[in-house]
Design an enzyme around this catalytic site. Structure first.
Site, PDB file in Angstrom:
ATOM      1  N   SER A 232       0.843  -1.191   0.000  1.00 29.24           N
ATOM      2  CA  SER A 232       0.000   0.000   0.000  1.00 29.24           C
ATOM      3  C   SER A 232       0.881   1.244   0.000  1.00 29.24           C
ATOM      4  CB  SER A 232      -0.950  -0.025   1.210  1.00 29.24           C
ATOM      5  OG  SER A 232      -1.870   1.036   1.159  1.00 29.24           O
TER       6      SER A 232
ATOM      7  N   ASP B  97      -4.324  -5.091   6.179  1.00 32.64           N
ATOM      8  CA  ASP B  97      -4.768  -5.901   5.052  1.00 32.64           C
ATOM      9  C   ASP B  97      -3.663  -6.867   4.636  1.00 32.64           C
ATOM     10  OD1 ASP B  97      -6.337  -6.840   2.981  1.00 32.64           O
ATOM     11  OD2 ASP B  97      -5.752  -5.247   1.586  1.00 32.64           O
TER      12      ASP B  97
ATOM     13  N   HIS C 217      -2.810  -0.965  -3.143  1.00 32.24           N
ATOM     14  CA  HIS C 217      -3.982  -0.131  -2.861  1.00 32.24           C
ATOM     15  C   HIS C 217      -3.902   1.168  -3.654  1.00 32.24           C
ATOM     16  CE1 HIS C 217      -4.282  -2.248   1.311  1.00 32.24           C
ATOM     17  NE2 HIS C 217      -4.900  -2.932   0.372  1.00 32.24           N
TER      18      HIS C 217
END
Length: 374
Positions: free
Chosen positions: A189, A313, A216
């Protein structure tokens, strides 16, 4: 100790300058907020009184966001810069260049219909980034006060194998290296584009397995990232598409705005699937969604890589795959822009190795080549 942030907002739109000023003033840790209507004025203000954080619009007259970023980082490398970007393809391509030039991250301008919805979306995206910058400032201040490093504060950073707790009964276990690897999965991310650009070009053109990755990002930006990586890498890098065959030596990046999964297609092998099911961890695409699908269709020979990023995540997906014998590398704290995602895996006792970024490509190749003829 003053850990409040000095923030400069640079945007040629009066509306966005006022909106951002209002939103940031209400955020914890925000201090004095200044504004500039273009890049030239911003550079002058930074030179006179360097802020902690600069929010820079990508498209501006006089001096665009990319040039403004480069000038600021050249003279003031400690100043954090976050880009404010439009959602079109040109803005996405410029944003990739800005991340390469030293921007911490970017925030897409909201596409919501109402001003209230746009403000809410912008605040939700900005708030965690402002928190990261505040934490960075605090840590720098602490380091200036004391240069003494306490033992155990840093994770090992040599790519070594670690004994960690990974079972419910508390027994100290560590998965063995798989006899072979059939697929590599990557979750990343904040700080990810630059991390990927230090890893993927280090993989050989004849890389023997596919790579499935979640970064992301919103729509259009993942396509620009894939194109950028493909230009500088020996392997092929593409944005994933529905029903796309999964081939060795190709990296598939999940498109922004949808979840990517992998499915069995009988004699045709494996194919990708895209779904607009609800976000997971407020993310779509989500690492956990991809990893869980990989664990269902591949045998245990899975190598997982968790890189820099906010939140947790990927941790649940890693746990599910490791129970079947998968193996997980995580980026170390020192080289990660944000250690949230790799740190979450370590805290759950699901990391097999902690590896610095500069060693990650070589370590991936070492593990993947195991069990294959030279």
């Amino acid at each position: 100790m003053d850990d409040l942030l000095k923030i400069l907002i640079v945007d040629d739109s009066v509306f966005y300058r006022q909106l951002l000023s209002s939103l940031i003033t209400d955020m914890p840790g925000a201090g004095k907020v200044g504004t500039a209507s273009n890049g030239k004025i911003a550079v002058e203000k930074v030179n006179l009184n360097p802020p902690d954080l600069v929010l820079v619009d990508m498209v501006m007259p006089e001096m665009d966001g990319l040039e403004t970023l480069k000038i600021i980082k050249a003279s003031h490398p400690q100043v954090t810069v976050i880009m404010i970007s439009g959602a079109d393809k040109i803005s996405a391509e410029l944003t990739m260049k800005a991340l390469e030039a030293g921007a911490l991250d970017f925030v897409p301008k909201p596409q919501e219909d109402s001003a209230q919805s746009a403000a809410k979306a912008l605040k939700e995206t900005l708030a965690p980034l402002v928190a990261i910058v505040r934490t960075r400032k605090y840590r720098r201040t602490v380091q200036q006060i004391s240069t003494v490093n306490k033992a155990g504060d840093r994770e090992p950073s040599g790519g070594q194998e670690l004994k960690i707790t990974g079972s419910d009964d508390g027994v100290c276990v560590q998965n063995s290296l798989p006899g072979r690897v059939d697929v590599v999965t990557i979750g990343v991310s904040t700080g990810g584009p630059n991390a990927l650009k230090k890893i993927i070009p280090g993989l050989p053109a004849d890389f023997p397995v596919p790579i499935l990755a979640v970064q992301h990002m919103p729509p259009k930006f993942t396509a620009s990232l894939a194109e950028s990586l493909d230009r500088i890498s020996g392997i092929t890098v593409v944005e994933g598409a529905s029903n796309q065959p999964v081939k060795n030596g190709v990296m598939y990046i999940a498109p922004g705005g949808v979840h990517m999964v992998v499915r069995s297609a009988g004699a045709a092998g494996k194919v990708l699937g895209l779904t607009d099911s609800p976000p997971v961890h407020n993310c779509r695409p989500a690492v956990d969604v991809l990893f869980r699908s990989v664990g269902l269709v591949y045998p245990k020979n899975i190598l997982m890589v968790i890189l820099t990023g906010m939140g947790s995540d990927g941790a649940a997906g890693v746990s599910a795959i490791r129970r079947k014998g998968g193996y997980c590398l995580v980026q170390d704290r020192e080289s990660a822009v944000v250690w949230g995602m790799p740190g979450a895996v370590v805290e759950k006792g699901e990391a097999d190795e902690i590896c610095p970024l500069h060693r990650m490509a070589a370590r991936i190749c070492e593990i993947v080549s195991k069990g294959r003829p030279i």
